[in-house]
Design a protein around this motif. Structure first.
Motif, PDB file in Angstrom:
ATOM      1  N   GLN A   1       0.823  -1.318   0.345  1.00  0.00           N
ATOM      2  CA  GLN A   1       0.273  -0.209   0.030  1.00  0.00           C
ATOM      3  C   GLN A   1       0.538   1.291   0.096  1.00  0.00           C
ATOM      4  O   GLN A   1       0.427   2.313  -0.592  1.00  0.00           O
ATOM      5  CB  GLN A   1      -1.374  -0.207   1.622  1.00  0.00           C
ATOM      6  CG  GLN A   1      -1.881  -0.888   0.914  1.00  0.00           C
ATOM      7  CD  GLN A   1      -2.704  -0.767   2.536  1.00  0.00           C
ATOM      8  OE1 GLN A   1      -2.141  -1.091   3.955  1.00  0.00           O
ATOM      9  NE2 GLN A   1      -4.175  -0.972   2.597  1.00  0.00           N
ATOM     10  N   ILE A   2       1.567   1.329   0.604  1.00  0.00           N
ATOM     11  CA  ILE A   2       2.597   2.337   1.243  1.00  0.00           C
ATOM     12  C   ILE A   2       4.062   2.415  -0.918  1.00  0.00           C
ATOM     13  O   ILE A   2       3.398   3.942  -0.915  1.00  0.00           O
ATOM     14  CB  ILE A   2       3.777   2.300   1.925  1.00  0.00           C
ATOM     15  CG1 ILE A   2       2.991   2.238   3.512  1.00  0.00           C
ATOM     16  CG2 ILE A   2       5.123   3.567   2.030  1.00  0.00           C
ATOM     17  CD1 ILE A   2       4.035   2.557   4.618  1.00  0.00           C
ATOM     18  N   GLU A   3       3.924   1.396  -1.103  1.00  0.00           N
ATOM     19  CA  GLU A   3       4.406   2.223  -1.960  1.00  0.00           C
ATOM     20  C   GLU A   3       3.745   2.492  -3.153  1.00  0.00           C
ATOM     21  O   GLU A   3       3.858   3.048  -4.131  1.00  0.00           O
ATOM     22  CB  GLU A   3       5.063   0.505  -2.906  1.00  0.00           C
ATOM     23  CG  GLU A   3       6.596  -0.196  -2.190  1.00  0.00           C
ATOM     24  CD  GLU A   3       6.698  -1.659  -2.648  1.00  0.00           C
ATOM     25  OE1 GLU A   3       8.292  -2.250  -2.260  1.00  0.00           O
ATOM     26  OE2 GLU A   3       5.952  -2.058  -3.472  1.00  0.00           O
ATOM     27  N   LYS A   4       2.677   1.825  -3.148  1.00  0.00           N
ATOM     28  CA  LYS A   4       1.669   2.774  -4.358  1.00  0.00           C
ATOM     29  C   LYS A   4       0.815   4.204  -3.508  1.00  0.00           C
ATOM     30  O   LYS A   4       1.202   4.516  -5.157  1.00  0.00           O
ATOM     31  CB  LYS A   4       0.203   2.273  -4.203  1.00  0.00           C
ATOM     32  CG  LYS A   4      -0.380   0.151  -4.772  1.00  0.00           C
ATOM     33  CD  LYS A   4      -1.637   0.823  -4.881  1.00  0.00           C
ATOM     34  CE  LYS A   4      -1.527  -1.229  -5.220  1.00  0.00           C
ATOM     35  NZ  LYS A   4      -2.352  -1.792  -4.661  1.00  0.00           N
TER      36      LYS A   4
ATOM     37  N   ALA B   1      12.455   2.839   1.702  1.00  0.00           N
ATOM     38  CA  ALA B   1      11.533   3.735   2.367  1.00  0.00           C
ATOM     39  C   ALA B   1      10.284   3.397   2.954  1.00  0.00           C
ATOM     40  O   ALA B   1       9.792   3.610   3.826  1.00  0.00           O
ATOM     41  CB  ALA B   1      11.102   5.107   1.056  1.00  0.00           C
ATOM     42  N   ALA B   2       9.789   1.958   1.370  1.00  0.00           N
ATOM     43  CA  ALA B   2       8.015   1.574   1.741  1.00  0.00           C
ATOM     44  C   ALA B   2       8.487   0.787   3.215  1.00  0.00           C
ATOM     45  O   ALA B   2       7.772   0.633   4.081  1.00  0.00           O
ATOM     46  CB  ALA B   2       7.779   1.504   0.379  1.00  0.00           C
ATOM     47  N   LYS B   3       9.836   0.225   2.929  1.00  0.00           N
ATOM     48  CA  LYS B   3       9.654  -0.961   3.949  1.00  0.00           C
ATOM     49  C   LYS B   3      10.214  -0.007   5.538  1.00  0.00           C
ATOM     50  O   LYS B   3       9.831  -0.578   6.617  1.00  0.00           O
ATOM     51  CB  LYS B   3      11.121  -2.097   3.718  1.00  0.00           C
ATOM     52  CG  LYS B   3      10.307  -2.803   2.742  1.00  0.00           C
ATOM     53  CD  LYS B   3      11.420  -4.118   2.432  1.00  0.00           C
ATOM     54  CE  LYS B   3      10.884  -4.785   1.825  1.00  0.00           C
ATOM     55  NZ  LYS B   3      11.856  -4.901   0.607  1.00  0.00           N
TER      56      LYS B   3
ATOM     57  N   TYR C   1       2.702   5.984   6.312  1.00  0.00           N
ATOM     58  CA  TYR C   1       2.550   6.302   4.660  1.00  0.00           C
ATOM     59  C   TYR C   1       3.204   7.552   4.398  1.00  0.00           C
ATOM     60  O   TYR C   1       4.494   8.381   3.918  1.00  0.00           O
ATOM     61  CB  TYR C   1       1.240   6.620   3.700  1.00  0.00           C
ATOM     62  CG  TYR C   1       0.296   7.380   4.292  1.00  0.00           C
ATOM     63  CD1 TYR C   1       0.521   8.460   3.743  1.00  0.00           C
ATOM     64  CD2 TYR C   1      -0.992   6.896   5.095  1.00  0.00           C
ATOM     65  CE1 TYR C   1      -0.295   9.227   4.106  1.00  0.00           C
ATOM     66  CE2 TYR C   1      -1.407   7.922   5.837  1.00  0.00           C
ATOM     67  CZ  TYR C   1      -1.392   8.917   4.883  1.00  0.00           C
ATOM     68  OH  TYR C   1      -2.569  10.097   5.233  1.00  0.00           O
ATOM     69  N   GLU C   2       3.144   8.407   5.733  1.00  0.00           N
ATOM     70  CA  GLU C   2       3.550   9.872   6.072  1.00  0.00           C
ATOM     71  C   GLU C   2       4.964   9.837   6.066  1.00  0.00           C
ATOM     72  O   GLU C   2       6.006  10.724   5.959  1.00  0.00           O
ATOM     73  CB  GLU C   2       2.680  10.958   7.077  1.00  0.00           C
ATOM     74  CG  GLU C   2       1.590  11.166   6.488  1.00  0.00           C
ATOM     75  CD  GLU C   2       1.119  12.233   7.642  1.00  0.00           C
ATOM     76  OE1 GLU C   2       1.198  12.098   8.505  1.00  0.00           O
ATOM     77  OE2 GLU C   2      -0.455  11.993   7.621  1.00  0.00           O
ATOM     78  N   LYS C   3       5.281   9.005   7.177  1.00  0.00           N
ATOM     79  CA  LYS C   3       6.614   8.757   7.614  1.00  0.00           C
ATOM     80  C   LYS C   3       7.748   8.758   5.695  1.00  0.00           C
ATOM     81  O   LYS C   3       8.774   8.550   5.296  1.00  0.00           O
ATOM     82  CB  LYS C   3       7.001   7.775   8.360  1.00  0.00           C
ATOM     83  CG  LYS C   3       8.322   7.979   8.534  1.00  0.00           C
ATOM     84  CD  LYS C   3       9.132   6.159   9.651  1.00  0.00           C
ATOM     85  CE  LYS C   3       8.339   6.765  11.280  1.00  0.00           C
ATOM     86  NZ  LYS C   3       9.012   5.738  12.118  1.00  0.00           N
ATOM     87  N   ALA C   4       7.215   7.630   5.097  1.00  0.00           N
ATOM     88  CA  ALA C   4       7.628   7.274   3.657  1.00  0.00           C
ATOM     89  C   ALA C   4       7.564   8.098   2.898  1.00  0.00           C
ATOM     90  O   ALA C   4       8.432   7.996   2.115  1.00  0.00           O
ATOM     91  CB  ALA C   4       6.717   6.188   3.419  1.00  0.00           C
TER      92      ALA C   4
END
Ligand code: ZN
Length: 347
Positions: A194-197, A212-214, A220-223
């Protein structure tokens, strides 16, 4: 109290509506039973607490719920129409009956008693153009004890038509007397996919995306922040200082002591490197060689694989503790030194 770095707090004041479809789909699953109950019973819980880790869109969801409650043309029971005058006002943040109380408005680290005085002066007045007046207390863990005590009565018996939404990443930091008055909903973290998307939709540089996604561990804000130039440079600096602590480490310590968000980033990175070493997770694959060298040095200096394992488990615990200590008024420079010294010993 130290002031927050102003360039890094502006994000919080950003418009959060409309909420991105991935974020909305994810959280609405958790929120739907509560919202549906409100619809079915015609009764809305007046004091609500949304918890869940930092950077997963708690503020965005409060804004979304407020828009939905204000919307006069709800097409679907759980989604606002996006067209009526109430929806347009919500999207433009020209709210009439929505009040947000947050520390970023004063650029302080605390939510102070004064910030609630204006609100209390409106006691006895209802909403202007909606059936409700919605009050959002953002990052409520920052409430001073005085401020928290000053609103207890208000939360115990909210005036008719007043709805409170309180958000925090850690409900254990709130007075139990506040939590006990709330309808609590815990929002869930996001998956790596989801974060990658979400990052893709933000046009993130492709090489930063998988790391970043991991690294963001569900936020997601952190990513998104991690992918920014400013954060990416701190990450590079951290790895450089692991390779060459004599030249780089002191500068990094000073930067982190001044800027708590960088401090948090170093804690995240340290935690992930520990994970990479113990489990071979290879999150920081672009610095694979640096991590391999650290792990080899550790084996050489500590003598056995068991000792290496113990060393990093202890370091992991120290990082975990430092995260909590960072929320308290400690000497940040000493704290970051304590976390970074074990790394220096390995170099
Ligand atoms: Zn509407």
């Amino acid at each position: 109290m130290t002031k927050k770095n102003s360039t890094l707090t502006t994000n919080e004041e950003k418009k959060v509506l409309p909420v991105s479809p991935i974020v909305l789909d994810h959280h609405i699953k958790t929120l739907a039973p509560l919202l549906q109950r409100w619809v079915d019973s015609g009764k809305i819980s007046q004091v609500n607490l949304l918890t869940g880790q930092k950077g997963i869109g708690k503020r965005a969801m409060v804004h979304y719920i407020a828009q939905w409650l204000f919307c006069s043309e709800k097409e679907n029971l759980l989604s606002p129409c996006q067209k009526c005058s109430h929806c347009l006002k919500a999207q433009n943040q020209s709210w009439v009956d929505f009040i947000e109380i947050s520390s970023s408005q004063t650029n302080e680290e605390n939510l102070k008693i004064e910030q609630f005085r204006n609100l209390k002066e409106t006691l006895g007045f209802g909403a202007f153009e909606s059936p409700f007046k919605i009050i959002h207390i953002h990052n409520a863990e920052q409430l001073t004890t005085q401020a928290a005590n000053s609103i207890l009565k208000l939360l115990e018996e909210p005036p008719p038509g007043w709805l409170f939404f309180i958000t925090t990443h850690d409900a254990t930091l709130l007075l139990t007397t506040i939590v006990s008055r709330c309808q609590v909903v815990r929002l869930k973290p996001f998956s790596v996919t989801q974060i990658e998307k979400i990052l893709e939709a933000h046009n993130t540089p492709k090489d930063r995306l998988p790391v970043a996604a991991k690294l963001a561990q569900g936020s997601y804000e952190k990513a998104i922040k991690l992918c920014s130039q400013e954060y990416w440079e701190i990450r590079n600096k951290f790895f450089k200082s692991l390779e060459n602590p004599q030249n780089e480490m002191n500068l990094l310590i000073d930067q982190c002591a001044k800027t708590p968000v960088f401090f948090e980033l170093i804690l995240d990175l340290s935690e992930n490197i520990v994970e990479d070493i113990i489990t071979g997770s290879n999150i920081n694959y672009d610095y694979k060689n640096t991590i391999l060298k650290l792990s080899k040095n550790a084996e050489y200096k500590l003598g056995s694989l068991d000792a290496v394992q113990r060393f990093f488990l202890e370091l992991g615990e120290r990082i975990f503790k430092a995260r909590h200590e960072l929320e308290t008024p400690v000497n940040k420079k000493l704290l970051i030194q304590e976390v970074l010294i074990p790394w220096v010993q390995l170099a």
